[in-house]
Enzyme design. Sequence first.
Site, PDB file in Angstrom:
ATOM      1  N   GLN A  73      -9.293  13.348   0.235  1.00 47.87           N
ATOM      2  CA  GLN A  73      -8.501  14.123  -0.656  1.00 47.87           C
ATOM      3  C   GLN A  73      -8.849  15.525  -0.503  1.00 47.87           C
ATOM      4  O   GLN A  73     -10.019  15.910  -0.067  1.00 47.87           O
ATOM      5  CB  GLN A  73      -8.746  13.561  -2.029  1.00 47.87           C
ATOM      6  CG  GLN A  73      -8.213  12.322  -2.555  1.00 47.87           C
ATOM      7  CD  GLN A  73      -8.385  12.107  -3.900  1.00 47.87           C
ATOM      8  OE1 GLN A  73      -7.727  12.811  -4.676  1.00 47.87           O
ATOM      9  NE2 GLN A  73      -8.992  11.137  -4.517  1.00 47.87           N
ATOM     10  N   HIS A  99      -6.873   2.007   1.904  1.00 44.10           N
ATOM     11  CA  HIS A  99      -6.314   2.336   3.213  1.00 44.10           C
ATOM     12  C   HIS A  99      -7.096   3.592   3.371  1.00 44.10           C
ATOM     13  O   HIS A  99      -7.578   4.783   2.411  1.00 44.10           O
ATOM     14  CB  HIS A  99      -4.976   2.972   2.872  1.00 44.10           C
ATOM     15  CG  HIS A  99      -4.351   3.361   4.107  1.00 44.10           C
ATOM     16  ND1 HIS A  99      -3.123   2.563   4.708  1.00 44.10           N
ATOM     17  CD2 HIS A  99      -4.397   4.540   4.908  1.00 44.10           C
ATOM     18  CE1 HIS A  99      -2.593   3.131   5.948  1.00 44.10           C
ATOM     19  NE2 HIS A  99      -3.428   4.368   5.991  1.00 44.10           N
ATOM     20  N   CYS A 119       0.262   3.357   3.261  1.00 47.33           N
ATOM     21  CA  CYS A 119       0.914   2.880   4.926  1.00 47.33           C
ATOM     22  C   CYS A 119       2.270   3.653   5.203  1.00 47.33           C
ATOM     23  O   CYS A 119       3.013   3.931   4.376  1.00 47.33           O
ATOM     24  CB  CYS A 119       1.087   1.284   4.725  1.00 47.33           C
ATOM     25  SG  CYS A 119      -0.458   0.445   5.104  1.00 47.33           S
ATOM     26  N   GLU A 135     -24.685  26.407  -5.606  1.00 47.17           N
ATOM     27  CA  GLU A 135     -25.170  26.645  -4.114  1.00 47.17           C
ATOM     28  C   GLU A 135     -24.946  28.084  -3.615  1.00 47.17           C
ATOM     29  O   GLU A 135     -25.681  28.756  -2.908  1.00 47.17           O
ATOM     30  CB  GLU A 135     -24.541  25.594  -3.139  1.00 47.17           C
ATOM     31  CG  GLU A 135     -24.794  24.092  -3.472  1.00 47.17           C
ATOM     32  CD  GLU A 135     -24.423  23.239  -2.355  1.00 47.17           C
ATOM     33  OE1 GLU A 135     -23.720  23.789  -1.421  1.00 47.17           O
ATOM     34  OE2 GLU A 135     -24.546  22.020  -2.522  1.00 47.17           O
ATOM     35  N   CYS A 177       0.896  -1.217  -0.021  1.00 50.17           N
ATOM     36  CA  CYS A 177       0.059  -0.001  -0.222  1.00 50.17           C
ATOM     37  C   CYS A 177       0.932   1.302  -0.067  1.00 50.17           C
ATOM     38  O   CYS A 177       1.629   1.315   0.822  1.00 50.17           O
ATOM     39  CB  CYS A 177      -1.010   0.052   1.348  1.00 50.17           C
ATOM     40  SG  CYS A 177      -1.611   1.457   1.479  1.00 50.17           S
ATOM     41  N   GLY A 205     -15.025   4.185  -6.898  1.00 47.81           N
ATOM     42  CA  GLY A 205     -13.970   4.317  -7.580  1.00 47.81           C
ATOM     43  C   GLY A 205     -12.555   4.666  -6.781  1.00 47.81           C
ATOM     44  O   GLY A 205     -11.520   5.223  -7.222  1.00 47.81           O
ATOM     45  N   ASN A 228     -13.539   9.478  -0.982  1.00 45.33           N
ATOM     46  CA  ASN A 228     -14.520   8.529  -1.749  1.00 45.33           C
ATOM     47  C   ASN A 228     -14.035   7.093  -1.259  1.00 45.33           C
ATOM     48  O   ASN A 228     -12.764   6.814  -0.915  1.00 45.33           O
ATOM     49  CB  ASN A 228     -13.681   8.314  -3.154  1.00 45.33           C
ATOM     50  CG  ASN A 228     -13.946   9.228  -4.251  1.00 45.33           C
ATOM     51  OD1 ASN A 228     -14.885   9.731  -4.030  1.00 45.33           O
ATOM     52  ND2 ASN A 228     -13.081   9.508  -5.016  1.00 45.33           N
ATOM     53  N   HIS A 284      -8.452   7.090   3.677  1.00 45.68           N
ATOM     54  CA  HIS A 284      -7.770   8.462   3.277  1.00 45.68           C
ATOM     55  C   HIS A 284      -8.932   9.297   2.763  1.00 45.68           C
ATOM     56  O   HIS A 284     -10.097   8.988   2.028  1.00 45.68           O
ATOM     57  CB  HIS A 284      -6.632   8.212   2.292  1.00 45.68           C
ATOM     58  CG  HIS A 284      -7.095   7.717   0.959  1.00 45.68           C
ATOM     59  ND1 HIS A 284      -7.665   6.426   0.676  1.00 45.68           N
ATOM     60  CD2 HIS A 284      -7.330   8.593  -0.183  1.00 45.68           C
ATOM     61  CE1 HIS A 284      -7.880   6.420  -0.767  1.00 45.68           C
ATOM     62  NE2 HIS A 284      -7.628   7.631  -1.134  1.00 45.68           N
ATOM     63  N   HIS A 299      -4.058   0.477   8.165  1.00 44.66           N
ATOM     64  CA  HIS A 299      -4.728   0.280   6.669  1.00 44.66           C
ATOM     65  C   HIS A 299      -6.061  -0.582   6.763  1.00 44.66           C
ATOM     66  O   HIS A 299      -6.626  -0.310   5.911  1.00 44.66           O
ATOM     67  CB  HIS A 299      -3.716  -1.045   6.162  1.00 44.66           C
ATOM     68  CG  HIS A 299      -3.945  -1.263   4.804  1.00 44.66           C
ATOM     69  ND1 HIS A 299      -3.797  -0.426   3.491  1.00 44.66           N
ATOM     70  CD2 HIS A 299      -4.533  -2.465   4.116  1.00 44.66           C
ATOM     71  CE1 HIS A 299      -3.999  -0.903   2.526  1.00 44.66           C
ATOM     72  NE2 HIS A 299      -4.590  -2.236   2.821  1.00 44.66           N
ATOM     73  N   SER A 329      -9.172   3.817  -5.294  1.00 41.32           N
ATOM     74  CA  SER A 329      -8.520   2.738  -6.069  1.00 41.32           C
ATOM     75  C   SER A 329      -7.466   2.552  -4.821  1.00 41.32           C
ATOM     76  O   SER A 329      -6.624   1.664  -4.947  1.00 41.32           O
ATOM     77  CB  SER A 329      -7.387   3.567  -6.855  1.00 41.32           C
ATOM     78  OG  SER A 329      -7.004   4.988  -6.707  1.00 41.32           O
ATOM     79  N   HIS A 385     -21.596  22.709   5.382  1.00 39.79           N
ATOM     80  CA  HIS A 385     -22.207  21.535   5.376  1.00 39.79           C
ATOM     81  C   HIS A 385     -21.539  20.391   4.853  1.00 39.79           C
ATOM     82  O   HIS A 385     -20.541  20.810   3.933  1.00 39.79           O
ATOM     83  CB  HIS A 385     -23.578  21.569   4.983  1.00 39.79           C
ATOM     84  CG  HIS A 385     -23.864  22.025   3.611  1.00 39.79           C
ATOM     85  ND1 HIS A 385     -23.751  23.462   3.057  1.00 39.79           N
ATOM     86  CD2 HIS A 385     -24.001  21.441   2.305  1.00 39.79           C
ATOM     87  CE1 HIS A 385     -23.720  23.558   1.590  1.00 39.79           C
ATOM     88  NE2 HIS A 385     -23.870  22.320   1.219  1.00 39.79           N
ATOM     89  N   GLU A 412     -31.194   9.554 -15.652  1.00 39.55           N
ATOM     90  CA  GLU A 412     -30.618  10.436 -14.694  1.00 39.55           C
ATOM     91  C   GLU A 412     -29.595  11.351 -15.465  1.00 39.55           C
ATOM     92  O   GLU A 412     -29.393  12.501 -15.204  1.00 39.55           O
ATOM     93  CB  GLU A 412     -29.984   9.629 -13.547  1.00 39.55           C
ATOM     94  CG  GLU A 412     -30.882   9.183 -12.603  1.00 39.55           C
ATOM     95  CD  GLU A 412     -31.432   7.907 -13.163  1.00 39.55           C
ATOM     96  OE1 GLU A 412     -31.349   7.485 -14.154  1.00 39.55           O
ATOM     97  OE2 GLU A 412     -32.385   7.184 -12.021  1.00 39.55           O
TER      98      GLU A 412
HETATM   99  O1  LIG Z   1      -8.028  10.096  -6.985  1.00 37.15           O
HETATM  100  P1  LIG Z   1      -8.368   8.891  -7.174  1.00 37.15           P
HETATM  101  O2  LIG Z   1      -8.878   8.181  -5.923  1.00 37.15           O
HETATM  102  O3  LIG Z   1      -7.223   7.687  -7.886  1.00 37.15           O
HETATM  103  O4  LIG Z   1      -9.491   8.880  -8.381  1.00 37.15           O
HETATM  104  C1  LIG Z   1     -10.817   8.853  -7.786  1.00 37.15           C
HETATM  105  O5  LIG Z   1     -11.291  10.305  -7.394  1.00 37.15           O
HETATM  106  C2  LIG Z   1     -11.227  10.952  -8.323  1.00 37.15           C
HETATM  107  C3  LIG Z   1     -11.507  12.507  -7.878  1.00 37.15           C
HETATM  108  O6  LIG Z   1     -12.996  12.063  -7.237  1.00 37.15           O
HETATM  109  C4  LIG Z   1     -11.962  10.681  -9.616  1.00 37.15           C
HETATM  110  O7  LIG Z   1     -11.730  11.822 -10.457  1.00 37.15           O
HETATM  111  C5  LIG Z   1     -11.525   9.436 -10.302  1.00 37.15           C
HETATM  112  O8  LIG Z   1     -12.357   9.238 -11.283  1.00 37.15           O
HETATM  113  C6  LIG Z   1     -11.747   8.128  -9.111  1.00 37.15           C
HETATM  114  O9  LIG Z   1     -11.370   7.010  -9.522  1.00 37.15           O
HETATM  115  O1  LIG Z   2     -35.134   0.762 -16.021  1.00 39.69           O
HETATM  116  P1  LIG Z   2     -34.169  -0.209 -15.596  1.00 39.69           P
HETATM  117  O2  LIG Z   2     -33.237  -0.612 -16.739  1.00 39.69           O
HETATM  118  O3  LIG Z   2     -34.488  -1.372 -14.902  1.00 39.69           O
HETATM  119  O4  LIG Z   2     -33.054   1.000 -14.712  1.00 39.69           O
HETATM  120  C1  LIG Z   2     -32.016   1.686 -15.049  1.00 39.69           C
HETATM  121  O5  LIG Z   2     -32.268   2.810 -15.851  1.00 39.69           O
HETATM  122  C2  LIG Z   2     -33.121   3.717 -15.141  1.00 39.69           C
HETATM  123  C3  LIG Z   2     -33.376   4.830 -16.098  1.00 39.69           C
HETATM  124  O6  LIG Z   2     -31.836   5.220 -16.693  1.00 39.69           O
HETATM  125  C4  LIG Z   2     -32.576   4.115 -13.801  1.00 39.69           C
HETATM  126  O7  LIG Z   2     -33.239   4.856 -13.079  1.00 39.69           O
HETATM  127  C5  LIG Z   2     -32.021   2.775 -13.008  1.00 39.69           C
HETATM  128  O8  LIG Z   2     -31.336   3.238 -11.820  1.00 39.69           O
HETATM  129  C6  LIG Z   2     -31.164   1.941 -13.956  1.00 39.69           C
HETATM  130  O9  LIG Z   2     -30.679   0.842 -13.113  1.00 39.69           O
END
Ligand SMILES: O=P(O)(O)O[C@H]1O[C@H](CO)[C@@H](O)[C@H](O)[C@H]1O
Ligand SMILES: O=P(O)(O)O[C@H]1O[C@H](CO)[C@@H](O)[C@H](O)[C@H]1O
Lengths: 348, 348
Positions: free
Chosen positions: A170, A166, A55, A184, A52, A161, A155, A168, A115, A163, A298, A319
């Site tokens: 950002q 551990h 670590c 906002e 890691c 996502g 994250n 952490h 870890h 990676s 917040h 969505e």
């Molecule tokens: O920085 P990481 O943990 O390698 O990467 C993760 O966080 C980032 C910031 O939210 C995103 O842009 C990446 O897509 C995600 O994989």
């Molecule tokens: O309608 P489905 O294929 O079951 O569901 C999928 O598409 C929808 C519309 O994009 C989303 O809201 C769901 O989260 C997704 O799993």
Amino acid sequence: MQDFNMEEHPHRRYNALTGEWVLVSPHRAKRPWQGQVEKGQVEKRPEYDAQCYLCPGNERAGGEKNPDYKSTYTFVNDFSALLPDTPQGEEIEGELFRAESEQGICKVICFSPRHDLTIPEMSHEAVCGVVDVWQKEYRELGQKKFINYVQIFENKGAVMGCSNPHPHGQIWSSRSIPVEPMKEQLQQMAYFKKHGRTLLSDYLTQELEKDQRIIYKNDHFVVLAPYWAVWPFEAMIVSRRPVPSLDHLSEYEKSGLADAYRHLTILYDNLFETSFPYSAGLHQAPTDGREHPEWHLHMHFYPPLLRSATVKKFMVGYEMLANPQRDITPETSTRRLKELPSVHYKFR
Amino acid sequence: MQDFNMEEHPHRRYNALTGEWVLVSPHRAKRPWQGQVEKGQVEKRPEYDAQCYLCPGNERAGGEKNPDYKSTYTFVNDFSALLPDTPQGEEIEGELFRAESEQGICKVICFSPRHDLTIPEMSHEAVCGVVDVWQKEYRELGQKKFINYVQIFENKGAVMGCSNPHPHGQIWSSRSIPVEPMKEQLQQMAYFKKHGRTLLSDYLTQELEKDQRIIYKNDHFVVLAPYWAVWPFEAMIVSRRPVPSLDHLSEYEKSGLADAYRHLTILYDNLFETSFPYSAGLHQAPTDGREHPEWHLHMHFYPPLLRSATVKKFMVGYEMLANPQRDITPETSTRRLKELPSVHYKFR
Ligand SMILES: O=P(O)(O)O[C@H]1O[C@H](CO)[C@@H](O)[C@H](O)[C@H]1O
Ligand SMILES: O=P(O)(O)O[C@H]1O[C@H](CO)[C@@H](O)[C@H](O)[C@H]1O
């Protein structure tokens, strides 16, 4: 004809913080699921992992070696998306092609030398240490002339996502104010100008009165499922005092934020007895040198799990192209979360 | 100091269609990946699956039986997020709590009776059949008085939350105009008022001249990576003629749209020699009874894969809380896509 009833009928709710809408389809929770199932979080991690790069004592991608840290440890991201020394400049061609260079600093904060831990498994004191670093970093980064916004986030979980497991978080800080905080800011500013109070202090007062979406509260912070929540178990931690940023928090208040953060994530883990993935982050005043009385500190939590430890909500299709949509109501999610034990399932 | 260079330096680009920004970090593509790896698409599907609720002749969740259809087949979603008979009503308390009931119709379109096909594996004629249904449904749903917006879309691949691999798309039509089309409407309207031409026709002219982001074109449609693309291999199909909706397309133009759709998805599949997941959908004029000369028909493709058939881009953390961010530039993605063979890898 029957009356409109939010627990039963499809409806839209207005997000007063962003000015956007969410579609709520309460009746849809019965839909069967034949889609992708995530891997469960069965693996037990060692306290120290030689592979890691977070670590203590280990070597990182850049070749640097982590110190033998005992609480938190902060360093500049070896793969920063933003760099401080990017040359200034822009490329503008009419109204349709507009780009400008962007400067910033990206940091990583290890929450613990261990870890195998996560926030809900750490002690209250250890989580207070994380909030301390946030405050310090917000101040220090914010004081730099070219940093006008500091985004602190976490994250958690491979499904989000992340990676490296551990524990952490950002910080990505930048010259520009990013899209979401800017939305906002505009909403909060309009409200403050009209009422002389922050949007979230009035919102909080009404939420406390209604008591339908309050998940937890202590003396300084309230944890609630926003009226306009998009993710199934989305939550927000709001300061009781209308402070624009971490900069203004007393020691007591910082402890209150740590308590709320830890308590909420324990409930999350207890919900499906799994390490509950999410993206979380603080929204607070830009560090652009202006007063921001309209801003109210917040923290948002966007967790994807929907039905179980392995079935998540996908924000895709409708969505992405049209409008965020949710199946269960935030009121139902609140009821489910607040009745859970406040001791982490691993320690029971 | 060096000059600002978009192929090398972190920068922000303005999305003229939505009014929002995207952060581009071209130098970041070198980052190693230790995170979640998706399942590959190895499974070979049968032409007919007795368990599939979309295959001809099978029974669906609601108990209804699909006809023995030979081309496309459309029906009302058994788990519709929107229903036509939801009682009208609203719940408004001050500025911070605003909800209104929402009416709509959700449909499913099977693209083919064959369980094992996808758009890029179907014949041009079969894809024309899909576009025909889109036009027909847009017209028919749009004619209903309470339907003011018709969102046609496709979720492809388990990683995009698609719960059934049988080739199909969806239509969610609603009384309200959803958030994303509304953003585009405002931008397009402002542009049209000022210039008397649609935003996308001027954009297209300039893109064709620059020829840096054009992936494919035929007589009626152009496929390009938008200047402001967010997803690694995001693309947009734009009609050459400034038509507000599918309603205006001639037979030739429909065939052009089918060709562009099919061609792009063949390139996608060829990129990593895998069935390339995405969410895609049409944006077009609301069906609210008004003229919409500002609207210019187009189709978005949001595919998540980044480095290979199993490593995707996660829009989490910073993206959810602050600002969308991408690693490779749309110009690089365009170069990679357009040089791929136009015959599907399975048929070579
Ligand atoms: O920085 P990481 O943990 O390698 O990467 C993760 O966080 C980032 C910031 O939210 C995103 O842009 C990446 O897509 C995600 O994989
Ligand atoms: O309608 P489905 O294929 O079951 O569901 C999928 O598409 C929808 C519309 O994009 C989303 O809201 C769901 O989260 C997704 O799993």
